[in-house]
Enzyme design. Structure first.
Site, PDB file in Angstrom:
ATOM      1  N   ARG A 423       0.782  -1.237   0.000  1.00 51.66           N
ATOM      2  CA  ARG A 423       0.000   0.000   0.000  1.00 51.66           C
ATOM      3  C   ARG A 423       0.813   1.288   0.000  1.00 51.66           C
ATOM      4  O   ARG A 423       0.256   2.364  -0.153  1.00 51.66           O
ATOM      5  CB  ARG A 423      -0.995   0.058   1.188  1.00 51.66           C
ATOM      6  N   ASP A 424       2.132   1.205   0.236  1.00 56.10           N
ATOM      7  CA  ASP A 424       2.890   2.455   0.201  1.00 56.10           C
ATOM      8  C   ASP A 424       4.245   2.240  -0.456  1.00 56.10           C
ATOM      9  O   ASP A 424       5.276   2.682   0.045  1.00 56.10           O
ATOM     10  CB  ASP A 424       3.039   3.020   1.613  1.00 56.10           C
ATOM     11  N   LEU A 425       4.218   1.560  -1.574  1.00 54.48           N
ATOM     12  CA  LEU A 425       5.461   1.313  -2.294  1.00 54.48           C
ATOM     13  C   LEU A 425       5.882   2.602  -2.987  1.00 54.48           C
ATOM     14  O   LEU A 425       5.120   3.209  -3.720  1.00 54.48           O
ATOM     15  CB  LEU A 425       5.224   0.229  -3.341  1.00 54.48           C
ATOM     16  N   ASN A 429      10.870   4.097   0.099  1.00 57.88           N
ATOM     17  CA  ASN A 429      10.711   2.879   0.894  1.00 57.88           C
ATOM     18  C   ASN A 429      11.553   1.723   0.376  1.00 57.88           C
ATOM     19  O   ASN A 429      11.415   0.598   0.836  1.00 57.88           O
ATOM     20  CB  ASN A 429       9.236   2.459   0.948  1.00 57.88           C
TER      21      ASN A 429
END
Ligand SMILES: *[C@@H]1O[C@H](CO)[C@@H](O)[C@H](O)[C@H]1NC(C)=O
Ligand SMILES: *[C@@H]1O[C@H](CO)[C@@H](O)[C@H](O)[C@H]1NC(C)=O
Ligand SMILES: *[C@@H]1O[C@H](CO)[C@@H](O)[C@H](O)[C@H]1NC(C)=O
Ligand SMILES: *[C@@H]1O[C@H](CO)[C@@H](O)[C@H](O)[C@H]1NC(C)=O
Ligand SMILES: *[C@@H]1O[C@H](CO)[C@@H](O)[C@H](O)[C@H]1NC(C)=O
Ligand SMILES: *[C@@H]1O[C@H](CO)[C@@H](O)[C@H](O)[C@H]1NC(C)=O
Ligand SMILES: *[C@@H]1O[C@H](CO)[C@@H](O)[C@H](O)[C@H]1NC(C)=O
Ligand SMILES: *[C@@H]1O[C@H](CO)[C@@H](O)[C@H](O)[C@H]1NC(C)=O
Ligand SMILES: *[C@@H]1O[C@H](CO)[C@@H](O)[C@H](O)[C@H]1NC(C)=O
Ligand SMILES: *[C@@H]1O[C@H](CO)[C@@H](O)[C@H](O)[C@H]1NC(C)=O
Ligand SMILES: *[C@@H]1O[C@H](CO)[C@@H](O)[C@H](O)[C@H]1NC(C)=O
Length: 617
Positions: A423-425, A429
């Site tokens: 969900r937060d690639l 990150n």
């Protein structure tokens, strides 16, 4: 009250009985036989040992297999000595060896060890290793008198060694089955070639069929590395030289199998489909076959014909039917008036026949030494760590980083116990270690999906503008396809060295819009960072943009799965569909336009392309 002592002793009796049974289940002693039909099961039920008949064969063999996948045998004891009936037994014989006996106590197969144990015990370990040890001596792995891992069949399991014990001269290598019905040794072997630098090769008899590039300290050069799923190691010291790979996540079931037709395949069990997925297979195409082009030529998968002479060489005039056509110098070279070196990138090193390896030289010293030596024709790095091999984010590095992130996501989506949606690639990150191995980090927003759940909805939209798929940003819908979208953005950023959000404060199009406009005009490669344009062929660069555009398509249904993405990126023969117009491509000023449809806007961070470099561990 009066009943209490009775039920108490009854319970304790059952308890003791079950302990006794579970101890017996993975162990054989001289007084314990395994008959045909009985099985040994390793302590956590991972592996099973017993008698079986392969395929259509009517003969019986003693083998080891994953308990949940009984039709995939990973080791066979009596490969050369089939059993003709079902009356054989496995036990520890009077010599202290593991033996398969027939009805008349004749030996069908023996572990053939000369050292005798005082109190021999055989045990099937959870690694799939059948070990014979002395119950009176130490129980460390060094204490194994004999182990099946020293005598591989066609399968290399995680933790097994492929290579040489230099003290005893033992070589451990894989040998194919003759056919699916016959486990006797076939013509194909897969072994560690330790000439100059270690590499993995498949042989047909004594003829090389397929070789990896040499081990470069981190991976086999130019071989696909799935270092997200397992850690490859080559140990090279005065006692032993071997390759092994270890699973990070031991519940993943994987193996390297040499099949009866000579293909080496890396297989990973997909629990959802109950089937093996092929991660690597070879030889599958012309350039993978060892020596398919002649001397002084390069084999390229995307050229017709595949073989091309190196610069400064031409095809030899005389045809020799017994070998592929070689290339010869187009003009004579004398030692005093030499040609220059031409850098050839992104190729596997040739077979290192006549080579001088000096691990204390750097690349410049190597070049100088080669120039001084009239017989020296080329030089190369032997270790990746020797090359501080220049901009660290050259094409080869970026490809590796991208492929490994793709593998990582594939693992999260498809192979881990529970489906994980990150969900937060985004670029910030992705952490790179000193060897430029990527790690996906920050699972703070990740969601796990159980069972058949494919999509979920949230009111609290958290994530990063520019990486969020339209259905997530606008409706809070997330699925594996929303990660695929983020991956597509990341891929475009990696190829262009531009941030998607670079465009968000200006009036210009988004990176996706720019990519789409160029793609439509057949100018997609203009998006590529100029420093990469000389490092890879036009076809490859175009292919990567094509994959990225497929990932960022407006409609989630149109986007590929990570499994498809990985095969598109790693298998150049896979055909790519034409992408539909990406999401957000016609929107100007991204930041003001996309707002969550309902609910609070969650934590939104701003992305950055800097691939953070972690300190050495
Ligand atoms: C041996 O096994 C076969 C089945 O493979 C069976 O038919 C036969 O009776 C057995 N022989 C003896 C002597 O038990
Ligand atoms: C085979 O060995 C077992 C165990 O030592 C023994 O009980 C059995 O009688 C032997 N059978 C024959 C045919 O010698
Ligand atoms: C054990 O040794 C015997 C005699 O040397 C040989 O015939 C047999 O093939 C060997 N078995 C194995 C499994 O190596
Ligand atoms: C190993 O030895 C220990 C101690 O002597 C004994 O309790 C145990 O039963 C033995 N295990 C086997 C499998 O023989
Ligand atoms: C085997 O090794 C383990 C761990 O090293 C130890 O706890 C155990 O007591 C050992 N068992 C025997 C029979 O030596
Ligand atoms: C193995 O090689 C031999 C000769 O090299 C050949 O006759 C035989 O057919 C081959 N067997 C298989 C299974 O390929
Ligand atoms: C292996 O060699 C045999 C001849 O010895 C040949 O028939 C066979 O096609 C070869 N296999 C492969 C995969 O090249
Ligand atoms: C053809 O190539 C083979 C293998 O390299 C070599 O042994 C042979 O001498 C060559 N024949 C001619 C005519 O050059
Ligand atoms: C390897 O290179 C170093 C540094 O150039 C040099 O001192 C050494 O003699 C070389 N070793 C060999 C075996 O050539
Ligand atoms: C020159 O290079 C060749 C290999 O190309 C090597 O065998 C030879 O020893 C080298 N000569 C010197 C003086 O280093
Ligand atoms: C590569 O793709 C082709 C065509 O889709 C397929 O036949 C082949 O099996 C693939 N190879 C691997 C290693 O997945």
């Amino acid at each position: 009250m009066g009943n209490l002592p009775f039920s108490y002793s009854f319970i304790s009796c059952v308890f003791l009985l079950s302990i006794k049974l579970s101890i017996a289940a993975d162990t054989i002693t001289p007084s314990r036989f395994i008959r045909d039909g009985e099985k040994l099961v390793s302590s956590s039920q991972r592996f099973e040992l017993g008698f079986f008949s392969p395929g259509k064969s009517k003969y019986r063999y003693l083998g080891i297999w994953y308990k949940q996948i009984s039709d995939t045998v990973v080791w066979v004891a009596n490969r050369n000595s089939p059993i003709f009936d079902s009356n054989a037994t496995l036990t520890i014989g009077s010599s202290g060896n593991l033996v398969i006996l027939n009805l008349k106590n004749g030996t069908i197969w023996s572990s053939n060890m000369t050292r005798k144990a005082g109190s021999p015990v055989a045990q099937l370990l959870d690694t799939g290793n059948l070990v014979l040890r002395d119950n009176f001596s130490s129980n460390s792995s060094e204490g194994h008198l004999w182990q099946s891992f020293d005598h591989p069949s066609d399968t290399l399991l995680p933790g097994m060694k492929l290579g040489w014990d230099l003290k005893t001269g033992l070589e451990r290598y894989q040998t194919s089955w003759r056919s699916a019905d016959d486990p006797s040794p076939g013509n194909y072997t897969h072994r560690l070639d330790i000439h100059v630098l270690p590499k993995l090769c498949t042989y047909n008899g004594s003829v090389k069929l397929l070789c990896s590039g040499p081990w470069n300290g981190v991976a086999f050069q130019a071989a696909p590395s799935y270092s997200y799923l397992y850690e490859p190691t080559v140990v090279d010291n005065e006692d032993e030289i071997y390759y092994r790979y270890d699973s990070y996540n031991s519940p993943i079931i994987m193996m390297l199998k040499l099949n009866p037709s000579g293909k080496i395949q890396r297989l990973i069990w997909n629990e959802r489909n109950n089937g093996w997925e092929v991660f690597f297979s070879g030889p599958d195409y012309f350039c993978q076959i060892f020596g398919s082009c002649g001397a002084n030529s390069v084999c390229s998968i995307d050229k017709t014909p595949n073989c091309e002479c190196l610069m400064g060489f031409k095809l030899e005039s005389q045809l020799n039917q017994t070998r592929p056509r070689s290339c010869v110098r187009s003009h004579l070279v004398d030692c005093t008036n030499r040609d220059r070196f031409v850098m050839i990138d992104d190729i596997k090193l040739p077979d290192l026949e006549e080579v001088l390896l000096n691990e204390s030289m750097n690349l410049k010293e190597c070049e100088a030494a080669c120039l001084k030596n009239c017989t020296c024709r080329a030089y190369a790095n032997s270790k990746v760590t020797d090359t501080p091999k220049e901009s660290p984010l050259g094409w080869e590095t970026r490809v590796r980083v991208i492929e490994e992130i793709a593998q990582g996501l594939l693992y999260l989506h498809q192979f881990s116990r529970l489906r994980v949606i990150h969900r937060d690639l985004k670029a910030s990150n992705i952490l790179l270690d000193k060897d430029m191995n990527p790690k996906i980090s920050d699972f703070g927003m990740a969601k796990m999906f159980g069972g058949d759940e494919l999509q979920s909805k949230t009111k609290r939209i958290v994530g990063t503008y520019g990486y969020m798929s339209p259905e997530y940003a606008q409706q809070g819908l997330f699925s594996i396809k929303s990660d695929v979208f983020s991956f597509g953005v990341l891929l475009l950023e990696t190829l262009s060295s531009k941030r998607n959000t670079d465009f968000s404060n200006t009036d210009s199009l988004t990176l996706l819009g720019r990519a789409w406009d160029l793609w439509k005009d057949d100018r997609a490669w203009e998006l590529i960072d100029p420093i990469l344009q000389n490092e890879a062929s036009y076809l490859i660069l175009n292919r990567y943009i094509n994959v990225a555009l497929l990932c960022v398509q407006e409609d989630a249904v149109d986007r590929p799965t990570m499994f498809e993405v990985v095969s598109m990126l790693t298998n150049e023969t896979v055909n790519l569909p034409h992408p539909q117009q990406p999401a957000f491509s016609s929107i100007r000023g991204l930041k003001n336009t996309i707002l969550p449809a309902n609910g609070e806007a969650g934590a939104c961070s701003v992305s950055c392309l800097t691939l953070s470099v972690m300190d050495g561990r």
